[in-house]
Write a protein that holds these residues in place. Structure first.
Motif, PDB file in Angstrom:
ATOM      1  N   GLU A 229     -19.107  48.530   8.748  1.00 14.51           N
ATOM      2  CA  GLU A 229     -20.276  47.678   9.065  1.00 14.51           C
ATOM      3  C   GLU A 229     -20.975  47.104   8.114  1.00 14.51           C
ATOM      4  OE1 GLU A 229     -22.425  49.392  12.323  1.00 14.51           O
ATOM      5  OE2 GLU A 229     -21.608  48.232  13.865  1.00 14.51           O
ATOM      6  N   LEU A 232     -19.376  44.628   6.362  1.00 12.05           N
ATOM      7  CA  LEU A 232     -19.084  43.239   7.269  1.00 12.05           C
ATOM      8  C   LEU A 232     -20.286  42.276   7.190  1.00 12.05           C
ATOM      9  CD1 LEU A 232     -17.621  44.738  10.220  1.00 12.05           C
ATOM     10  CD2 LEU A 232     -16.415  43.638   8.470  1.00 12.05           C
ATOM     11  N   HIS A 233     -21.272  42.933   6.698  1.00  9.65           N
ATOM     12  CA  HIS A 233     -22.750  42.069   6.587  1.00  9.65           C
ATOM     13  C   HIS A 233     -22.563  41.237   5.579  1.00  9.65           C
ATOM     14  CE1 HIS A 233     -25.145  43.590   9.724  1.00  9.65           C
ATOM     15  NE2 HIS A 233     -25.008  44.888   9.328  1.00  9.65           N
ATOM     16  N   ASP A 234     -21.823  39.789   5.812  1.00  9.81           N
ATOM     17  CA  ASP A 234     -21.663  38.859   4.890  1.00  9.81           C
ATOM     18  C   ASP A 234     -22.515  37.843   5.230  1.00  9.81           C
ATOM     19  OD1 ASP A 234     -20.757  36.806   3.545  1.00  9.81           O
ATOM     20  OD2 ASP A 234     -18.678  37.538   3.550  1.00  9.81           O
ATOM     21  N   LYS A 235     -23.508  37.409   4.285  1.00  9.35           N
ATOM     22  CA  LYS A 235     -24.521  36.590   4.623  1.00  9.35           C
ATOM     23  C   LYS A 235     -24.041  34.910   4.618  1.00  9.35           C
ATOM     24  CE  LYS A 235     -27.988  38.994   1.626  1.00  9.35           C
ATOM     25  NZ  LYS A 235     -27.725  39.358   0.371  1.00  9.35           N
ATOM     26  N   GLN A 239     -24.240  35.904  10.915  1.00  9.40           N
ATOM     27  CA  GLN A 239     -23.964  37.170  11.816  1.00  9.40           C
ATOM     28  C   GLN A 239     -22.932  37.195  12.864  1.00  9.40           C
ATOM     29  OE1 GLN A 239     -27.438  37.541  14.537  1.00  9.40           O
ATOM     30  NE2 GLN A 239     -27.083  39.962  14.804  1.00  9.40           N
ATOM     31  N   ARG A 241     -19.772  36.363  12.816  1.00 12.32           N
ATOM     32  CA  ARG A 241     -18.479  36.743  12.339  1.00 12.32           C
ATOM     33  C   ARG A 241     -18.822  38.310  12.343  1.00 12.32           C
ATOM     34  NH1 ARG A 241     -15.272  35.383   6.775  1.00 12.32           N
ATOM     35  NH2 ARG A 241     -16.502  36.922   6.215  1.00 12.32           N
ATOM     36  N   THR A 242     -19.964  38.642  11.736  1.00 13.80           N
ATOM     37  CA  THR A 242     -20.274  40.126  11.546  1.00 13.80           C
ATOM     38  C   THR A 242     -19.811  40.851  12.763  1.00 13.80           C
ATOM     39  OG1 THR A 242     -21.774  39.748   9.845  1.00 13.80           O
ATOM     40  CG2 THR A 242     -21.912  41.886  10.796  1.00 13.80           C
ATOM     41  N   ALA A 246     -17.209  43.606  13.722  1.00 13.38           N
ATOM     42  CA  ALA A 246     -17.406  45.162  14.123  1.00 13.38           C
ATOM     43  C   ALA A 246     -16.727  45.442  15.421  1.00 13.38           C
ATOM     44  CB  ALA A 246     -18.900  45.119  14.304  1.00 13.38           C
TER      45      ALA A 246
END
Lengths: 368, 125
Positions: A229, A232-235, A239, A241-242, A246
């Motif tokens: 997770e 996965l937090h890809d700016k 959100q 896609r994040t 998840a």
């Protein structure tokens, strides 16, 4: 990161259970996840109460790397800032590998520290530890060097290390700590240090973040999810896609846990999970062992899911949900794979590799 | 016998459950990803069955999930299904609360709403 990557890591890690590799920034908040994961494997308990010692060593090692790892300035783009942390259990030994970036000017001091503790016997180490403790020496990285001494004391083995020069300013520092209890004699430890370097290279080349092979239960899934997770937090991706990623991660992990349990007699829910990036998208690869009968069923189900478009998948999910209540199916609602197919931005891909007699390694790839 | 309220505290894998039969606000909130969803949701399902048979006051139920796995989804549907079957003798109102950016949870709410014939509002917060 494709199926051949999964095969490469899977084959290389044969005989290791569990086997865990993480490539990325070393963050303090991962300490509990790593600890949880090391305690989640049933194999650990069998190893004559090594569990607690292993946990202690993992935390020391991980935090030691956090202290010593060099943080790259943002304008330095010629080398990868990522480090690697890994642990694996095999033949009665537990091996912890770390690779982190160091400034070339610090290399001699670091190697000196390791060599110094390597030269000491048990009582020397105890003396040295107490001396350091009394003098309360704190270096500029915020540590007293106590971690390294503690690792050497608890391990009772030489700390293996290797330095790889990257350019005029930076090097990679490889370190390997071993715990042995009633075993671990036939292991090529120097070879493992080398192999960990090879793994790191491959992980970097393929933009890979996580590799885990071992028992899948809720205890090992939760820390994997926690680490995934974060990654996965890809700016840039946002959100949306994040959250989708998840969602897929949970379903894929629990799917392994569910299916592996059904096929394995000794209650180990053995599986493999990998995560990385591929052409800017996220790639999740997961695998577990299935019998021939399951292979046929899965092929049919997956081919069917792959043939459906967005709206058809939506309708299938609705009808499966309705049916799940009617048929009182309490354990396997069959919704998981449909949801994975719905969240995947490309068609699901899968492979079956023969595994022993009448069994297959089933590998599934989801791109998000 | 009056139906007791049901409270299950949240864990890292399961949501907080607060169910009341006196017409006040009932709520299930948090993450729901237990491996054994049956085990976790069994008391909730049982409570809903009893409520459907015995309740004297309406059920106002707020559902707010950060995330739930597919097997939890199956039990959420079962719970709503129980309520739907007694909709002629009991009064229900479901609020599905979700973040306006959380497309996944909005979709989940819309899907459940389309499958169930009781007042069901998807509210973006």
């Amino acid at each position: 990161m494709h199926f051949n990557t999964l095969r490469y890591f899977y084959d290389k890690a044969s005989g290791q259970n569990p086997s865990f590799y993480y490539r990325g920034p070393f963050l303090e908040r991962f300490t509990p996840s790593i600890l949880d994961m090391s305690q989640a494997s049933p194999g650990m308990e069998v190893q004559q109460n090594m569990g607690k010692k292993i946990s202690y060593m993992l935390v020391e090692c991980f935090q030691n790397v956090i202290k010593h790892a060099e943080v790259l300035p943002e304008d330095e783009t010629s080398i990868s800032p990522e480090g690697m942390f890994s642990f694996k259990s095999l033949n009665g030994a537990f091996v912890i590998n770390s690779i982190n970036l160091v400034n070339n000017k610090d290399v001699d001091r670091l190697v000196g520290l390791v060599e110094n503790v390597n030269s000491m016997n048990e009582s020397d180490l105890k003396q040295y530890y107490l001396e350091k403790l009394r003098n309360n020496e704190i270096n500029d990285k915020g540590g007293a060097g106590l971690g390294l001494i503690e690792m050497a004391r608890k391990s009772g083995q030489k700390i293996l290390h290797e330095t790889e020069k990257l350019n005029d300013q930076y090097s990679l520092f490889h370190q390997q700590i071993t715990l042995r209890r009633n075993g671990g004699d036939g292991v090529d430890y120097q070879g493992m240090l080398h192999e960990s370097g090879e793994f790191y290279k491959r992980m970097t080349a393929e933009n890979m973040v996580l590799f885990y092979k071992g028992d899948f239960n809720q205890k090992s899934i939760m820390p994997l999810l926690e680490m995934a997770e974060h990654k996965l937090h890809d700016k840039t991706a946002g959100q949306k896609r994040t959250l989708r990623a998840a969602h897929v991660t949970v379903e894929v992990l629990q799917n392994i846990s569910k299916h592996a349990r059904a096929t394995d007699a000794d209650s180990q829910r053995f599986g493999v999970f990998m995560m990385g990036k591929i052409d800017g998208a996220l790639s999740i690869l997961a695998g577990n062992i299935v019998p021939v009968s399951e292979k046929i069923f899965l092929e049919e189900k997956l081919d069917y899911l792959i043939s459906l478009d967005h709206d058809e998948l939506k309708e299938l999910h609705r009808s499966t949900l309705r049916a799940s209540v009617r048929f009182e199916n309490k354990t396997n609602s069959g919704l998981g794979l449909i949801e994975v197919a719905q969240a995947s931005s490309e068609s699901l891909r899968y492979q079956f590799y023969p595994h022993g007699e009448d069994q297959y390694l089933f590998a599934l790839q989801v791109i998000i | 016998m009056e139906l007791q309220s049901l409270h299950i505290p949240a864990t890292t894998e399961t949501p907080e459950v607060n169910l009341v039969s006196d017409g006040g606000l009932s709520r299930i909130e948090g993450k729901s990803l237990p491996e054994n969803a049956f085990e976790f949701y069994e008391p909730v399902v049982l409570w809903m069955r009893q409520f459907a048979q015995r309740a004297k006051a309406p059920l106002i139920l707020e559902l707010k999930f950060d995330y739930f796995n597919s097997s939890s989804g199956r039990y959420l549907f079962e719970i709503l299904n129980i309520l739907e079957q007694s909709r002629h003798k009991q009064s229900y109102h479901i609020y599905w609360l979700c973040d306006k950016d959380d497309e996944l949870m909005i979709d989940k709410g819309e899907e459940l709403k389309s499958l169930i014939d009781i007042p069901f509002e998807v509210k973006l917060v």
